[in-house]
Design an enzyme around this catalytic site. Structure first.
Site, PDB file in Angstrom:
ATOM      1  N   PRO A 123      28.965 -54.255 -14.638  1.00  0.00           N
ATOM      2  CA  PRO A 123      28.266 -55.479 -14.234  1.00  0.00           C
ATOM      3  C   PRO A 123      29.094 -56.691 -14.665  1.00  0.00           C
ATOM      4  O   PRO A 123      29.402 -56.838 -15.847  1.00  0.00           O
ATOM      5  CB  PRO A 123      26.949 -55.411 -15.026  1.00  0.00           C
ATOM      6  CG  PRO A 123      27.228 -54.506 -16.185  1.00  0.00           C
ATOM      7  CD  PRO A 123      28.318 -53.576 -15.765  1.00  0.00           C
ATOM      8  N   MET A 124      29.499 -57.524 -13.706  1.00  0.00           N
ATOM      9  CA  MET A 124      30.318 -58.703 -14.004  1.00  0.00           C
ATOM     10  C   MET A 124      29.686 -59.943 -13.392  1.00  0.00           C
ATOM     11  O   MET A 124      29.452 -59.970 -12.179  1.00  0.00           O
ATOM     12  CB  MET A 124      31.736 -58.524 -13.451  1.00  0.00           C
ATOM     13  CG  MET A 124      32.544 -57.450 -14.152  1.00  0.00           C
ATOM     14  SD  MET A 124      34.185 -57.256 -13.416  1.00  0.00           S
ATOM     15  CE  MET A 124      33.832 -56.162 -12.028  1.00  0.00           C
ATOM     16  N   VAL A 125      29.436 -60.927 -14.220  1.00  0.00           N
ATOM     17  CA  VAL A 125      28.843 -62.185 -13.744  1.00  0.00           C
ATOM     18  C   VAL A 125      29.680 -62.721 -12.585  1.00  0.00           C
ATOM     19  O   VAL A 125      30.905 -62.793 -12.685  1.00  0.00           O
ATOM     20  CB  VAL A 125      28.797 -63.224 -14.889  1.00  0.00           C
ATOM     21  CG1 VAL A 125      28.275 -64.562 -14.374  1.00  0.00           C
ATOM     22  CG2 VAL A 125      27.920 -62.730 -16.022  1.00  0.00           C
TER      23      VAL A 125
ATOM     24  N   GLN B  14      21.419 -54.278 -13.157  1.00  0.00           N
ATOM     25  CA  GLN B  14      21.353 -54.564 -14.592  1.00  0.00           C
ATOM     26  C   GLN B  14      20.495 -55.794 -14.869  1.00  0.00           C
ATOM     27  O   GLN B  14      20.663 -56.835 -14.241  1.00  0.00           O
ATOM     28  CB  GLN B  14      22.733 -54.785 -15.206  1.00  0.00           C
ATOM     29  CG  GLN B  14      22.599 -54.777 -16.736  1.00  0.00           C
ATOM     30  CD  GLN B  14      23.840 -55.186 -17.478  1.00  0.00           C
ATOM     31  OE1 GLN B  14      24.308 -56.305 -17.352  1.00  0.00           O
ATOM     32  NE2 GLN B  14      24.368 -54.280 -18.298  1.00  0.00           N
TER      33      GLN B  14
ATOM     34  N   CYS C 126      25.534 -57.938 -24.112  1.00  0.00           N
ATOM     35  CA  CYS C 126      26.146 -59.235 -23.819  1.00  0.00           C
ATOM     36  C   CYS C 126      26.227 -60.066 -25.100  1.00  0.00           C
ATOM     37  O   CYS C 126      25.200 -60.363 -25.718  1.00  0.00           O
ATOM     38  CB  CYS C 126      25.341 -59.985 -22.761  1.00  0.00           C
ATOM     39  SG  CYS C 126      26.009 -61.632 -22.417  1.00  0.00           S
TER      40      CYS C 126
ATOM     41  N   ASN D  84      33.285 -47.801 -22.398  1.00  0.00           N
ATOM     42  CA  ASN D  84      33.619 -49.084 -21.789  1.00  0.00           C
ATOM     43  C   ASN D  84      34.523 -49.869 -22.733  1.00  0.00           C
ATOM     44  O   ASN D  84      34.290 -49.888 -23.937  1.00  0.00           O
ATOM     45  CB  ASN D  84      32.318 -49.849 -21.502  1.00  0.00           C
ATOM     46  CG  ASN D  84      32.530 -51.253 -20.964  1.00  0.00           C
ATOM     47  OD1 ASN D  84      31.862 -52.178 -21.385  1.00  0.00           O
ATOM     48  ND2 ASN D  84      33.455 -51.423 -20.045  1.00  0.00           N
TER      49      ASN D  84
ATOM     50  N   ASP E  96      38.623 -52.085 -22.215  1.00  0.00           N
ATOM     51  CA  ASP E  96      40.091 -52.065 -22.139  1.00  0.00           C
ATOM     52  C   ASP E  96      40.689 -50.953 -21.284  1.00  0.00           C
ATOM     53  O   ASP E  96      41.779 -50.465 -21.601  1.00  0.00           O
ATOM     54  CB  ASP E  96      40.706 -51.992 -23.552  1.00  0.00           C
ATOM     55  CG  ASP E  96      40.804 -53.369 -24.186  1.00  0.00           C
ATOM     56  OD1 ASP E  96      40.299 -54.333 -23.586  1.00  0.00           O
ATOM     57  OD2 ASP E  96      41.382 -53.476 -25.283  1.00  0.00           O
TER      58      ASP E  96
ATOM     59  N   ARG F 229      37.461 -55.848 -16.066  1.00  0.00           N
ATOM     60  CA  ARG F 229      38.648 -56.631 -15.692  1.00  0.00           C
ATOM     61  C   ARG F 229      39.723 -55.806 -15.005  1.00  0.00           C
ATOM     62  O   ARG F 229      40.423 -56.304 -14.131  1.00  0.00           O
ATOM     63  CB  ARG F 229      39.226 -57.324 -16.932  1.00  0.00           C
ATOM     64  CG  ARG F 229      38.450 -58.583 -17.307  1.00  0.00           C
ATOM     65  CD  ARG F 229      38.996 -59.220 -18.555  1.00  0.00           C
ATOM     66  NE  ARG F 229      39.013 -58.281 -19.666  1.00  0.00           N
ATOM     67  CZ  ARG F 229      38.735 -58.589 -20.922  1.00  0.00           C
ATOM     68  NH1 ARG F 229      38.422 -59.817 -21.237  1.00  0.00           N
ATOM     69  NH2 ARG F 229      38.763 -57.681 -21.867  1.00  0.00           N
TER      70      ARG F 229
END
Length: 316
Positions: free
Chosen positions: A31-33, A86, A115, A215, A217, A240
Site C-alpha cells: 500500500p503506497m500513498v 488497507q 505507518c 517487507n 528494502d 519503492r
C-alpha cells in the site's frame, strides 16, 4: 459509490489464502500513498505481481463520506484481484463498517499497524497500534464476526518493537483472533533507512502458524528470493522497488521499455491525473536516463509533452 466500483459487484472475487497455500512465495505490491491505485495495480499485475493493496484509507472518513469513497477506492471487475483494501482505524466498529462496504468489491482488508508518520500516530492510527494488542485483537474479531464471507481475508501490517517478545505476543494474539496473515516491516517505528531486521522476521515466522509476509528494502526479484530464504516468509511485499521497476517481479533488472509503453497505455485509458502519470514515469526511468535527460524530463508539464519526449527519445 462511483461507477467504477458499482460495476464490480459481480467481479471475480478470489480467496487470497489460495496464494499462500500454493507453495510459491507470494509477490505483493505494498500500500503506497498516492501510488498503488488502480492504474498502477493494473500495470504490476501484468508483470507477475500476485497480490495488490490499495493505498491506506482512513476508515472513519470512508464510512462517513460518499465523496471519500469515490475518490479513495476504485477497482474494476476485469483483473484487479486479488485485492486488499488497507484501512487506518482505531475503533473496531468503524473498521468493521468500512470492511462491510468494500466486501462485495475486494478480497480482504488490512489494518495498518505500521505507518510511522507523525500525523497518523497523533491520531491514534498506524504504528501506535503495535502497543495496543488488545485493541488490534478486538478490531480483527469485530470484522471476523460481522463480515459473513469466510473467504474474505483480514490481515494486519506491523512494524517491530525493540523488544521482539512484544511483537511476537502481538502476532500470537492476532493469530488467535483469526487474522489471515501478518505483514512485518522489519524496522522499529523510529527506524527509517537503517538495515531491515530480517532476523526478527525469521523469529516471528518461526513463532506463528499463519503466513508471514516480509517487507522492507526489496529492490529486485533476487532480493525477494534472498529475503524468503533468510526469513522463511511466505510472501514478500515491495513498495519503492516496484515504483522504480514495476516489472521487477517478472525478473527484469530495470524497467523495460515495454513496461513504460504499458504504463502510458494504462494511465491514458484510466484517465490518470498528469502529476501521478508523470511521477510514475520519473520513478520508472530513474535508472535508464542520464542526469541531463532527467533535468529535461522531470520538468515537463503536460501529457502531450511527455508523450512527445518518450516518442523522440525511446520510440515509445
Amino acid at each position: 459509490m462511483s461507477g467504477d466500483i458499482t460495476e464490480t459487484k459481480d467481479c471475480q472475487l478470489k480467496d487470497p489464502m489460495d496464494l499462500f497455500n500454493s507453495g510459491q512465495v507470494v509477490k505483493i505490491c505494498a500500500p503506497m500513498v498516492r501510488y498503488s491505485k488502480l492504474a498502477f495495480r493494473t500495470l504490476v499485475r501484468k508483470y507477475s505481481c500476485d497480490l495488490c493493496y490499495t493505498p491506506m484509507i482512513v476508515a472513519a472518513d470512508f464510512v462517513r463520506s460518499a465523496k471519500a469513497r469515490d475518490s479513495e477506492f476504485t477497482t474494476n471487475k476485469v483483473g484487479d484481484h486479488p485485492l486488499i483494501v488497507q484501512f487506518a482505524a482505531k475503533e473496531a466498529q468503524v473498521l468493521c463498517d468500512a470492511a462491510r462496504i468494500v466486501c462485495p468489491f475486494a478480497d480482504g482488508i488490512d489494518l495498518n499497524c505500521g505507518c510511522p508518520q507523525r500525523w497518523a500516530m497523533a491520531e491514534g492510527y498506524g504504528a501506535c497500534l503495535i502497543n495496543k494488542p488488545e485493541l488490534v485483537r478486538d478490531m480483527v474479531r469485530h470484522v471476523r464476526n460481522q463480515v459473513d464471507n469466510p473467504r474474505f481475508s483480514v490481515s494486519i501490517k506491523i512494524r517491530i518493537h525493540e523488544d521482539l517478545k512484544r511483537t511476537v505476543d502481538l502476532c500470537q494474539k492476532a493469530e488467535a483472533t483469526g487474522v489471515s496473515w501478518i505483514t512485518v516491516h522489519g524496522r522499529t517505528v523510529e527506524e527509517r533507512h537503517q538495515p531491515v531486521h530480517y532476523d526478527a522476521i525469521k523469529i516471528i515466522k518461526q513463532s506463528m502458524s499463519i503466513p508471514i509476509v516480509a517487507n522492507g528494502d526489496v529492490k529486485t526479484l533476487k532480493d525477494a528470493e534472498n529475503v524468503h530464504h533468510l526469513t522463511g516468509a511466505d510472501g514478500v511485499m515491495v513498495a519503492r522497488g516496484l515504483l522504480a521497476n514495476p516489472a521487477m517481479f517478472a525478473g527484469y533488472e530495470e524497467t523495460p521499455l515495454k513496461c513504460i509503453q504499458d504504463w502510458v497505455d494504462i494511465a491514458l485509458e484510466h484517465g490518470t491525473p498528469f502529476t501521478c502519470f508523470h511521477h510514475h514515469l520519473m520513478y520508472m526511468m530513474e535508472h535508464i536516463t542520464s542526469k541531463q535527460e532527467k533535468r529535461v524530463f522531470n520538468v515537463l508539464s503536460s501529457t502531450s509533452a511527455v508523450l512527445d519526449y518518450l516518442n523522440d527519445h525511446y520510440g515509445v
